[in-house]
Design a protein around this motif. Structure first.
Motif, PDB file in Angstrom:
ATOM      1  N   GLU A 194      42.018 -26.732  15.909  1.00  0.00           N
ATOM      2  CA  GLU A 194      40.560 -26.339  16.696  1.00  0.00           C
ATOM      3  C   GLU A 194      40.526 -27.031  18.191  1.00  0.00           C
ATOM      4  OE1 GLU A 194      37.269 -24.534  18.195  1.00  0.00           O
ATOM      5  OE2 GLU A 194      38.529 -23.627  16.654  1.00  0.00           O
ATOM      6  N   ASP A 228      34.443 -25.502  24.234  1.00  0.00           N
ATOM      7  CA  ASP A 228      33.598 -24.485  23.477  1.00  0.00           C
ATOM      8  C   ASP A 228      32.230 -25.253  22.850  1.00  0.00           C
ATOM      9  OD1 ASP A 228      34.847 -22.153  23.809  1.00  0.00           O
ATOM     10  OD2 ASP A 228      36.388 -22.834  23.068  1.00  0.00           O
ATOM     11  N   MET A 229      32.765 -26.655  21.983  1.00  0.00           N
ATOM     12  CA  MET A 229      31.553 -27.218  21.428  1.00  0.00           C
ATOM     13  C   MET A 229      30.768 -27.551  22.496  1.00  0.00           C
ATOM     14  SD  MET A 229      33.125 -30.094  18.897  1.00  0.00           S
ATOM     15  CE  MET A 229      31.881 -31.374  19.327  1.00  0.00           C
ATOM     16  N   LEU A 273      28.110 -25.033  23.344  1.00  0.00           N
ATOM     17  CA  LEU A 273      27.152 -24.720  22.127  1.00  0.00           C
ATOM     18  C   LEU A 273      26.204 -25.948  21.855  1.00  0.00           C
ATOM     19  CD1 LEU A 273      29.625 -23.388  19.667  1.00  0.00           C
ATOM     20  CD2 LEU A 273      27.689 -22.099  20.642  1.00  0.00           C
ATOM     21  N   ILE A 291      26.881 -29.041  20.978  1.00  0.00           N
ATOM     22  CA  ILE A 291      27.231 -30.059  19.810  1.00  0.00           C
ATOM     23  C   ILE A 291      27.894 -31.218  20.644  1.00  0.00           C
ATOM     24  CG2 ILE A 291      28.965 -30.225  17.948  1.00  0.00           C
ATOM     25  CD1 ILE A 291      28.871 -27.205  17.708  1.00  0.00           C
ATOM     26  N   PHE A 337      34.974 -22.518  17.195  1.00  0.00           N
ATOM     27  CA  PHE A 337      33.651 -22.696  18.145  1.00  0.00           C
ATOM     28  C   PHE A 337      33.773 -21.640  19.293  1.00  0.00           C
ATOM     29  CE2 PHE A 337      33.591 -26.841  16.150  1.00  0.00           C
ATOM     30  CZ  PHE A 337      32.308 -26.925  15.738  1.00  0.00           C
ATOM     31  N   SER A 338      34.884 -21.282  19.727  1.00  0.00           N
ATOM     32  CA  SER A 338      34.803 -19.998  20.813  1.00  0.00           C
ATOM     33  C   SER A 338      34.325 -18.639  20.065  1.00  0.00           C
ATOM     34  CB  SER A 338      36.221 -19.826  21.228  1.00  0.00           C
ATOM     35  OG  SER A 338      37.199 -19.602  20.383  1.00  0.00           O
ATOM     36  N   ALA A 369      32.036 -18.974  17.637  1.00  0.00           N
ATOM     37  CA  ALA A 369      30.904 -19.192  17.096  1.00  0.00           C
ATOM     38  C   ALA A 369      29.888 -18.894  18.519  1.00  0.00           C
ATOM     39  CB  ALA A 369      30.582 -20.415  16.563  1.00  0.00           C
ATOM     40  N   ARG A 370      30.544 -19.463  19.728  1.00  0.00           N
ATOM     41  CA  ARG A 370      29.701 -19.244  20.824  1.00  0.00           C
ATOM     42  C   ARG A 370      29.669 -17.743  21.296  1.00  0.00           C
ATOM     43  NH1 ARG A 370      32.281 -18.423  25.491  1.00  0.00           N
ATOM     44  NH2 ARG A 370      34.126 -19.497  24.766  1.00  0.00           N
TER      45      ARG A 370
END
Length: 163
Positions: A82, A93-94, A97, A99, A141-142, A144-145
């Motif tokens: 990731e 991406d994190m 979000l 994070i 995470f991509s 999840a976003r």
């Protein structure tokens, strides 16, 4: 000093009507949307995860967690795929979000070079060569976003319908 505030009765009635409508959006509906969002994230992550032997894709799942849902990629090497390793770590991406960087930093390492045994299936091992710096191949995470934003749009649309 005293201030007298008068509330128009028709405005109060409109407000009470909207509040009553919002109560129609039940916990069950919200829970259902959260579950749907989690399944969308799982599907997107599995689809975009790099494929070698299927272990990474097979490790992606969701499970109920308290009042929410947890989406998991529990292949031991998932975070390295990731985020990348060494100087090639990417947190894009994190960050979107919200994070903290410290989460991915734990996987950065110093970049390992060499071969180590990796379990590819239950009781089936193979030697895997690791370079110093792996480029990130975001899948989790991509997903999840995108899934989280889609869920928020669906909830927002349903709430607007009620009002």
């Amino acid at each position: 000093m005293k201030a007298g505030i008068k509330i128009n009765q028709s405005d109060l009635a409109k407000l009470n009507k909207k509040l009553a409508q919002l109560q129609k959006f039940s916990k069950q509906q919200l829970s259902s949307e959260i579950g749907r969002g989690a399944q969308e994230i799982v599907g997107r992550a599995k689809q975009s995860a790099p494929y070698d032997n299927g272990n990474l894709r097979g490790s992606i799942s969701s499970e109920a967690s308290g009042k929410g849902v947890a989406v998991i990629a529990d292949a031991e090497y998932a975070p390295y795929v990731e985020f990348g390793t060494g100087s090639k770590v990417s947190l894009t991406d994190m960050k979107e979000l919200g994070i903290p960087d410290s989460y991915a930093a734990q996987f950065k390492g110093k970049g390992f070079t060499g071969k180590i045994p990796v379990e590819v299936e239950k009781n089936k091992w193979r030697m895997v060569q690791f370079p110093i710096n792996l480029s990130p191949r975001p899948f989790f995470f991509s997903s999840a976003r995108v899934g989280f934003n889609n869920m928020l749009k669906r909830v927002d649309k349903k709430l607007k319908k009620l009002l």
